[in-house]
Design an enzyme around this catalytic site. Sequence first.
Site, PDB file in Angstrom:
ATOM      1  N   SER A  48       0.831  -1.199   0.000  1.00 54.54           N
ATOM      2  CA  SER A  48       0.000   0.000   0.000  1.00 54.54           C
ATOM      3  C   SER A  48       0.870   1.256   0.000  1.00 54.54           C
ATOM      4  O   SER A  48       1.987   1.258   0.537  1.00 54.54           O
ATOM      5  CB  SER A  48      -0.896   0.009   1.238  1.00 54.54           C
ATOM      6  OG  SER A  48      -1.511   1.266   1.426  1.00 54.54           O
TER       7      SER A  48
ATOM      8  N   TYR B 142      -2.525  -0.300   9.951  1.00 56.72           N
ATOM      9  CA  TYR B 142      -2.673  -0.865   8.602  1.00 56.72           C
ATOM     10  C   TYR B 142      -1.358  -0.764   7.838  1.00 56.72           C
ATOM     11  O   TYR B 142      -0.877  -1.749   7.266  1.00 56.72           O
ATOM     12  CB  TYR B 142      -3.786  -0.133   7.857  1.00 56.72           C
ATOM     13  CG  TYR B 142      -3.876  -0.493   6.392  1.00 56.72           C
ATOM     14  CD1 TYR B 142      -4.329  -1.744   5.997  1.00 56.72           C
ATOM     15  CD2 TYR B 142      -3.509   0.417   5.402  1.00 56.72           C
ATOM     16  CE1 TYR B 142      -4.411  -2.087   4.651  1.00 56.72           C
ATOM     17  CE2 TYR B 142      -3.590   0.089   4.057  1.00 56.72           C
ATOM     18  CZ  TYR B 142      -4.044  -1.162   3.687  1.00 56.72           C
ATOM     19  OH  TYR B 142      -4.119  -1.497   2.368  1.00 56.72           O
TER      20      TYR B 142
END
Length: 350
Positions: A142, A167
């Site tokens: 990501s 995350y």
Amino acid sequence: MNILVTGAAGFIGAALVGRLLKDGNTVTGIDNINTYYDPELKLARLRSLGIGREAEEWDRPVTDNQTGRFTFIRLNLEEEEKVDRLFSDNKFEVVINLAAQAGVRYSIENPRSYVKSNVMGFINVLEGCRHSGVKHLIYASSSSVYGLNSKVPFSEHDSIAHPVSIYAATKKSDELMAHVYSYLYNLPTTGLRFFTVYGPWGRPDMSPFLFMDAILRDKSIKVFNNGDMWRDFTYIDDVVEGIVRTIRFAPVSSPVWDKNAPDPASSSAPYRVFNIGHQSPVNLLDYISCIEKTIGKSVDKQLMPMQPGDVYRTWADSSDLAALTGFCPEVDLNDGIVETVKWFREYYNL
């Protein structure tokens, strides 16, 4: 090829499965169809691929009724014995791991769910690949891993030492674990750092759908950091194309990698990471204006402070991806929003 796609009922996963089937591959897809957002949307994506309601049953292989080359199994990646069996019963040539607990803000309140899915689930995938002779593991990372980096555009060759959300930390952990398996077991691994993916069939917790829903239902929207944020929005078709292009480029040891000046993007092991982003960040207020213009309505904006875990700007340098594959994301934001709004109105009857 015989390919495993994890997270096959997800936004990117379902789009990727459709493309792989179109290209003539045999695909096994797994997903736990969790309730982080409406499972009906996930099941609808599977229906678009020819998989019926049988998909809701755990551990039951279901074959699609369109090509006969897609098998879906509802499965939790955290269940290591079942994952081991999946790999031992199949001879996957390529594995594409997209399964993850998504969402930056949700990770602040529910960190354990991210460690279970994104770390423990991923180590089970790595073990499966290691023991079954997989030729290439591609996995989703990501843009969030860039964290506090202020140098732009974000390059794979820069440090990612300072993530600002659980995350992002789990995605960085995945990259580290992948490198270990590449180094110890000679497993070719490619990490793909996605930049703000949007498009038809997207996630309802992401800004395009929150904004579209609010505009069409005459509700207000929350605009964080008073709208002073920038995102490198990347259309789903571009992301899928980027994934597909990397399949045939399994990494090898870099002959120029120097341990005295280590490049984070490559290694003496068969390991690489790439950005997949449009390379053209858009201001949040301009992005909202684009949606308003496409729909033909304005929306009331509640200006809010920056949220914990958010970053001010994302901006991809995708030149490494282009150099390797000859492809760089190219769909213009206006065109992408038009297609997204069209799908949104049809799916939700708005």
